[in-house]
Design an enzyme around this catalytic site. Structure first.
Site, mmCIF file in Angstrom:
data_model
loop_
_atom_site.group_PDB
_atom_site.id
_atom_site.type_symbol
_atom_site.label_atom_id
_atom_site.label_comp_id
_atom_site.label_asym_id
_atom_site.label_seq_id
_atom_site.Cartn_x
_atom_site.Cartn_y
_atom_site.Cartn_z
ATOM 1 N N ASN A 4 -10.459 -3.245 2.195
ATOM 2 C CA ASN A 4 -10.092 -3.411 0.791
ATOM 3 C C ASN A 4 -11.361 -3.276 -0.048
ATOM 4 O O ASN A 4 -12.468 -3.328 0.488
ATOM 5 C CB ASN A 4 -9.473 -4.794 0.551
ATOM 6 C CG ASN A 4 -8.012 -4.867 0.992
ATOM 7 O OD1 ASN A 4 -7.326 -3.856 1.108
ATOM 8 N ND2 ASN A 4 -7.534 -6.083 1.215
ATOM 9 N N HIS A 34 0.833 -1.214 0.000
ATOM 10 C CA HIS A 34 0.000 0.000 0.000
ATOM 11 C C HIS A 34 0.867 1.264 0.000
ATOM 12 O O HIS A 34 0.532 2.254 0.653
ATOM 13 C CB HIS A 34 -0.949 0.023 1.199
ATOM 14 C CG HIS A 34 -1.931 -1.106 1.230
ATOM 15 N ND1 HIS A 34 -3.185 -1.021 0.667
ATOM 16 C CD2 HIS A 34 -1.841 -2.360 1.734
ATOM 17 C CE1 HIS A 34 -3.830 -2.167 0.850
ATOM 18 N NE2 HIS A 34 -3.033 -3.008 1.486
HETATM 19 C C1 HEM Z 1 -3.789 -11.114 6.835
HETATM 20 C C2 HEM Z 1 -2.688 -10.592 7.033
HETATM 21 C C3 HEM Z 1 -2.328 -9.152 6.754
HETATM 22 C C4 HEM Z 1 -1.152 -8.631 7.111
HETATM 23 C C5 HEM Z 1 -0.017 -9.352 7.837
HETATM 24 C C6 HEM Z 1 -1.141 -7.241 6.681
HETATM 25 C C7 HEM Z 1 -0.069 -6.383 6.837
HETATM 26 C C8 HEM Z 1 -0.023 -5.068 6.443
HETATM 27 C C9 HEM Z 1 1.117 -4.208 6.568
HETATM 28 C C10 HEM Z 1 2.463 -4.613 7.169
HETATM 29 C C11 HEM Z 1 0.771 -2.996 6.087
HETATM 30 C C12 HEM Z 1 1.665 -1.771 5.976
HETATM 31 C C13 HEM Z 1 1.538 -0.870 7.173
HETATM 32 C C14 HEM Z 1 2.517 0.290 7.079
HETATM 33 O O1 HEM Z 1 3.607 0.135 6.540
HETATM 34 O O2 HEM Z 1 2.166 1.368 7.570
HETATM 35 C C15 HEM Z 1 -0.597 -3.079 5.653
HETATM 36 C C16 HEM Z 1 -1.311 -2.032 5.119
HETATM 37 C C17 HEM Z 1 -2.627 -2.123 4.751
HETATM 38 N N1 HEM Z 1 -3.422 -3.251 4.775
HETATM 39 FE FE1 HEM Z 1 -2.875 -5.091 5.385
HETATM 40 N N2 HEM Z 1 -2.327 -6.936 6.075
HETATM 41 C C18 HEM Z 1 -3.104 -8.075 6.104
HETATM 42 C C19 HEM Z 1 -4.390 -8.162 5.622
HETATM 43 C C20 HEM Z 1 -5.159 -7.113 5.181
HETATM 44 C C21 HEM Z 1 -6.587 -7.173 4.937
HETATM 45 C C22 HEM Z 1 -7.490 -8.404 5.134
HETATM 46 C C23 HEM Z 1 -6.957 -5.943 4.533
HETATM 47 C C24 HEM Z 1 -8.340 -5.466 4.198
HETATM 48 C C25 HEM Z 1 -9.238 -5.419 5.142
HETATM 49 C C26 HEM Z 1 -5.771 -5.086 4.531
HETATM 50 C C27 HEM Z 1 -5.763 -3.752 4.174
HETATM 51 C C28 HEM Z 1 -4.664 -2.925 4.303
HETATM 52 C C29 HEM Z 1 -4.693 -1.509 3.959
HETATM 53 C C30 HEM Z 1 -5.874 -0.710 3.411
HETATM 54 C C31 HEM Z 1 -3.416 -0.999 4.239
HETATM 55 C C32 HEM Z 1 -2.936 0.440 4.034
HETATM 56 C C33 HEM Z 1 -3.368 1.285 5.210
HETATM 57 C C34 HEM Z 1 -3.267 2.760 4.923
HETATM 58 O O3 HEM Z 1 -3.868 3.237 3.944
HETATM 59 O O4 HEM Z 1 -2.597 3.476 5.679
HETATM 60 N N3 HEM Z 1 -4.705 -5.842 4.916
HETATM 61 N N4 HEM Z 1 -1.077 -4.362 5.878
#
Ligand code: HEM
Length: 293
Positions: A142, A70
């Site tokens: 998402n 992201h």
């Molecule tokens: C299942 C294991 C998952 C892991 C380990 C994971 C891990 C991460 C990590 C490490 C980041 C980056 C955070 C950063 O650098 O600030 C991130 C961002 C993000 N994740 Fe996940 N994620 C997972 C599942 C999901 C799911 C299911 C969704 C949807 C509901 C999702 C939506 C997002 C979004 C939208 C961001 C960006 C947030 C922003 O706009 O600041 N992720 N995720």
């Protein structure tokens, strides 16, 4: 308007810093930050010029490494207004009828680098931060209601597979490529999400025309302590729209900032995007009634 008046108006925006002194970042007064200390008129630069090293040290460190997922996102401020009474399910103050809560939302692609195209075939992030009276509440989402994996342990493998392949660092911001297919083939639980990803859902027309899903199941708790499982769904008032794949490729060639520009230009024009926040509820007692978890 006469020139004098024009000048007066412009002056309002000009900062007068003629009384201010130049300092290092630590506040030491200096008179010059353009010339290194030299030995004589033509001499070599001197190592004892700590002002030079201070400037370089800041320069070397001014890039913050981009997020692993992201990385490319675009955001906007907004408000959440609650129009229905859901107090029988939750006593969270910001979810009570009549309450307005300021929020910030960020739409993103997942795999592409920070400068990659908006029209990549990819999942879109839909994250919302509510600034509630009781503190900040983050609802990460998402634009697809299911996910690739069940166990977070597999997330780094999933992301390594979808990122550019390590030998040549291609393809950028793309999901349909060998290492990703390899991962999908070894991870049967990914099949459902892969279907969504290869559909037109993954090439949205606009951030304003995207659904958002919290994906995880959360809990609402009412005053009596009763628990209701909940899924959060954002439904765009403009409906869900996509482009075709050949359109996505052409748009990427013409304007890599297509989605962010569309969002910000429409907000500037007053076409404020709107979503309904829907909740899908299951009472705690029905938890085991389904044939699968
Ligand atoms: C299942 C294991 C998952 C892991 C380990 C994971 C891990 C991460 C990590 C490490 C980041 C980056 C955070 C950063 O650098 O600030 C991130 C961002 C993000 N994740 Fe996940 N994620 C997972 C599942 C999901 C799911 C299911 C969704 C949807 C509901 C999702 C939506 C997002 C979004 C939208 C961001 C960006 C947030 C922003 O706009 O600041 N992720 N995720």
């Amino acid at each position: 308007m006469k020139n004098n008046e024009k000048n007066k108006q412009i002056k309002k925006f000009v900062v007068d810093n003629s009384n201010q002194i130049l300092t290092t970042n630590d506040g030491v007064v200096i008179y010059d930050n353009n010339n290194t200390l030299k030995l004589g008129k033509r001499g070599p630069s001197l190592q004892q010029d700590h002002i030079f090293f201070d400037k370089m040290a800041h320069f070397d460190r001014e890039r913050i490494p981009e997020r692993v997922v992201h990385a490319r996102g675009s955001g906007a401020h907004g408000i959440l207004e609650i129009h229905e009474d859901i107090s029988e399910f939750t006593h969270a103050k910001f979810l009570q009828k009549g309450i307005s809560t300021p929020l910030f939302t960020r739409f993103s692609t997942v795999a592409g680098f920070k400068g990659s195209t908006d029209l990549a075939r990819d999942v879109r992030g839909f994250s919302v931060k509510f600034y509630t009276e009781d503190g900040n509440f983050d609802l990460v989402g998402n634009n697809i209601p299911v996910f690739f994996i069940q166990d977070a342990m597999n997330f780094p493998d999933l992301v390594h597979a979808v990122k550019p392949e390590p030998d040549k660092e291609i393809p950028q911001a793309a999901s349909a490529h060998d290492t990703f297919w390899d991962f999908i083939s070894l991870m049967p639980e990914s099949a459902h999400m892969a279907m969504w990803l290869m559909s037109d859902r993954a090439i949205p027309r606009s951030f304003r025309m995207m659904e958002g899903f919290g994906v995880h199941t959360f809990k609402l708790i009412n005053r009596k302590g009763d628990i209701t499982f909940v899924k959060f769904h954002w439904k765009p008032k403009l409906g869900v729209h996509s482009v075709a794949w050949n359109e996505a490729q052409k748009i990427s060639g013409f304007n890599t900032d297509f989605h962010r520009q569309d969002l910000w230009e429409n907000i500037e024009k007053g076409n404020f995007p709107q979503w309904d926040l829907g909740i899908q509820l299951i009472p705690e007692k029905d938890e085991m009634k389904y044939s699968f978890d």
